[in-house]
Design a protein around this motif. Structure first.
Motif, PDB file in Angstrom:
ATOM      1  N   UNK A 142       4.464   5.622 -21.712  1.00  0.00           N
ATOM      2  CA  UNK A 142       5.661   6.337 -21.325  1.00  0.00           C
ATOM      3  C   UNK A 142       5.784   7.588 -21.538  1.00  0.00           C
ATOM      4  N   UNK A 143       5.151   8.128 -22.442  1.00  0.00           N
ATOM      5  CA  UNK A 143       5.160   9.500 -22.885  1.00  0.00           C
ATOM      6  C   UNK A 143       3.972  10.351 -22.362  1.00  0.00           C
ATOM      7  N   UNK A 144       3.187   9.735 -21.166  1.00  0.00           N
ATOM      8  CA  UNK A 144       2.158  10.262 -20.612  1.00  0.00           C
ATOM      9  C   UNK A 144       0.930  10.346 -21.048  1.00  0.00           C
ATOM     10  N   UNK A 204       0.772  -1.351   0.128  1.00  0.00           N
ATOM     11  CA  UNK A 204       0.108  -0.021  -0.103  1.00  0.00           C
ATOM     12  C   UNK A 204       0.794   1.522   0.158  1.00  0.00           C
ATOM     13  N   UNK A 205       1.809   1.194   0.450  1.00  0.00           N
ATOM     14  CA  UNK A 205       2.771   2.262   0.523  1.00  0.00           C
ATOM     15  C   UNK A 205       3.210   2.842  -0.908  1.00  0.00           C
ATOM     16  N   UNK A 206       3.119   2.136  -1.890  1.00  0.00           N
ATOM     17  CA  UNK A 206       3.453   2.367  -3.276  1.00  0.00           C
ATOM     18  C   UNK A 206       2.173   3.010  -3.976  1.00  0.00           C
ATOM     19  N   UNK A 207       1.194   2.949  -3.218  1.00  0.00           N
ATOM     20  CA  UNK A 207      -0.126   3.581  -3.913  1.00  0.00           C
ATOM     21  C   UNK A 207       0.206   4.911  -4.499  1.00  0.00           C
ATOM     22  N   UNK A 208      -0.082   5.199  -5.876  1.00  0.00           N
ATOM     23  CA  UNK A 208       0.002   6.122  -6.544  1.00  0.00           C
ATOM     24  C   UNK A 208       1.492   6.634  -6.921  1.00  0.00           C
ATOM     25  N   UNK A 209       2.550   5.778  -6.560  1.00  0.00           N
ATOM     26  CA  UNK A 209       3.732   5.673  -7.110  1.00  0.00           C
ATOM     27  C   UNK A 209       4.542   5.039  -7.991  1.00  0.00           C
ATOM     28  N   UNK A 210       3.595   4.058  -8.690  1.00  0.00           N
ATOM     29  CA  UNK A 210       4.021   3.253  -9.693  1.00  0.00           C
ATOM     30  C   UNK A 210       3.680   3.717 -11.229  1.00  0.00           C
ATOM     31  N   UNK A 211       4.174   3.170 -12.008  1.00  0.00           N
ATOM     32  CA  UNK A 211       3.856   3.512 -13.611  1.00  0.00           C
ATOM     33  C   UNK A 211       4.415   2.162 -14.468  1.00  0.00           C
ATOM     34  N   UNK A 212       4.079   2.095 -15.508  1.00  0.00           N
ATOM     35  CA  UNK A 212       4.720   1.133 -16.264  1.00  0.00           C
ATOM     36  C   UNK A 212       3.273   0.118 -16.429  1.00  0.00           C
ATOM     37  N   UNK A 213       3.841  -1.107 -16.832  1.00  0.00           N
ATOM     38  CA  UNK A 213       2.841  -2.158 -17.170  1.00  0.00           C
ATOM     39  C   UNK A 213       2.084  -2.667 -16.014  1.00  0.00           C
ATOM     40  N   UNK A 223      -9.540   3.479 -12.932  1.00  0.00           N
ATOM     41  CA  UNK A 223      -9.411   2.889 -14.419  1.00  0.00           C
ATOM     42  C   UNK A 223      -8.840   3.926 -15.322  1.00  0.00           C
ATOM     43  N   UNK A 224      -9.305   5.019 -15.449  1.00  0.00           N
ATOM     44  CA  UNK A 224      -8.874   6.029 -16.718  1.00  0.00           C
ATOM     45  C   UNK A 224      -7.537   6.201 -16.501  1.00  0.00           C
ATOM     46  N   UNK A 225      -6.690   5.772 -15.684  1.00  0.00           N
ATOM     47  CA  UNK A 225      -5.398   5.934 -15.865  1.00  0.00           C
ATOM     48  C   UNK A 225      -4.542   4.773 -16.129  1.00  0.00           C
ATOM     49  N   UNK A 226      -5.382   3.507 -16.258  1.00  0.00           N
ATOM     50  CA  UNK A 226      -4.541   2.248 -16.235  1.00  0.00           C
ATOM     51  C   UNK A 226      -3.476   2.026 -17.582  1.00  0.00           C
ATOM     52  N   UNK A 227      -3.791   2.820 -18.537  1.00  0.00           N
ATOM     53  CA  UNK A 227      -3.016   2.594 -19.706  1.00  0.00           C
ATOM     54  C   UNK A 227      -2.224   3.723 -20.245  1.00  0.00           C
ATOM     55  N   UNK A 228      -1.480   4.418 -19.087  1.00  0.00           N
ATOM     56  CA  UNK A 228      -0.634   5.303 -19.239  1.00  0.00           C
ATOM     57  C   UNK A 228       0.790   4.719 -19.969  1.00  0.00           C
ATOM     58  N   UNK A 245      -6.250   1.131 -26.227  1.00  0.00           N
ATOM     59  CA  UNK A 245      -6.486  -0.251 -26.166  1.00  0.00           C
ATOM     60  C   UNK A 245      -5.055  -0.878 -25.548  1.00  0.00           C
ATOM     61  N   UNK A 246      -5.392  -2.127 -24.941  1.00  0.00           N
ATOM     62  CA  UNK A 246      -4.433  -2.682 -24.157  1.00  0.00           C
ATOM     63  C   UNK A 246      -3.200  -3.073 -24.855  1.00  0.00           C
ATOM     64  N   UNK A 247      -3.443  -3.519 -26.306  1.00  0.00           N
ATOM     65  CA  UNK A 247      -2.175  -4.034 -27.112  1.00  0.00           C
ATOM     66  C   UNK A 247      -1.195  -2.617 -27.456  1.00  0.00           C
ATOM     67  N   UNK A 248      -1.832  -1.445 -27.566  1.00  0.00           N
ATOM     68  CA  UNK A 248      -1.270  -0.095 -27.873  1.00  0.00           C
ATOM     69  C   UNK A 248      -0.443   0.041 -26.564  1.00  0.00           C
ATOM     70  N   UNK A 249      -1.086  -0.128 -25.346  1.00  0.00           N
ATOM     71  CA  UNK A 249      -0.514   0.055 -24.262  1.00  0.00           C
ATOM     72  C   UNK A 249       0.694  -0.784 -24.150  1.00  0.00           C
TER      73      UNK A 249
END
Length: 101
Positions: A83-85, A59-68, A76-81, A90-94
């Motif tokens: 590398x360029x932000x 839980x300490x990592x909440x909001x501090x991760x990114x990538x796959x 869910x709106x930010x699940x497919x960020x 689509x999942x495949x594009x992500x």
């Protein structure tokens, strides 16, 4: 860490099946038929030695991760960020956006 079937190794050294391994903040355990790798960074990856993989973060990592593994915000709106932000449609594009050479 390399895991292939029932064989697991860390930095080229075999980890005997069923025997826990702990070294410099990296742990390998064998819960049931699974093999799990946990780091002192708060991330755990478990594999059923076939197809299923789970990744969990403390839980300490909440909001501090990114990538796959996503942003860990429960939004869910930010699940497919990518590398360029930008947000991939689509999942495949992500997934393709995170490929490395």
């Amino acid at each position: 860490v390399v895991a292939e079937g029932r064989n697991v190794s860390v930095n080229g050294a075999a980890v005997p099946e069923g025997r826990p391994y702990l070294h410099k903040g990296l742990g390998v355990t064998w819960p049931g038929d699974w093999v799990a790798v946990a780091s002192s960074l708060g991330v755990r990856v478990a594999w059923d030695r076939h197809l299923a993989v789970t990744v969990t973060a403390e839980p300490e990592l909440r909001g501090g991760t990114w990538g796959l593994c996503g942003t860990y915000t429960d939004d869910p709106a930010d699940d497919f960020v990518r590398p360029d932000g930008d947000i991939a449609a689509f999942a495949a594009a992500f997934g393709n956006a995170w490929k490395v050479p």
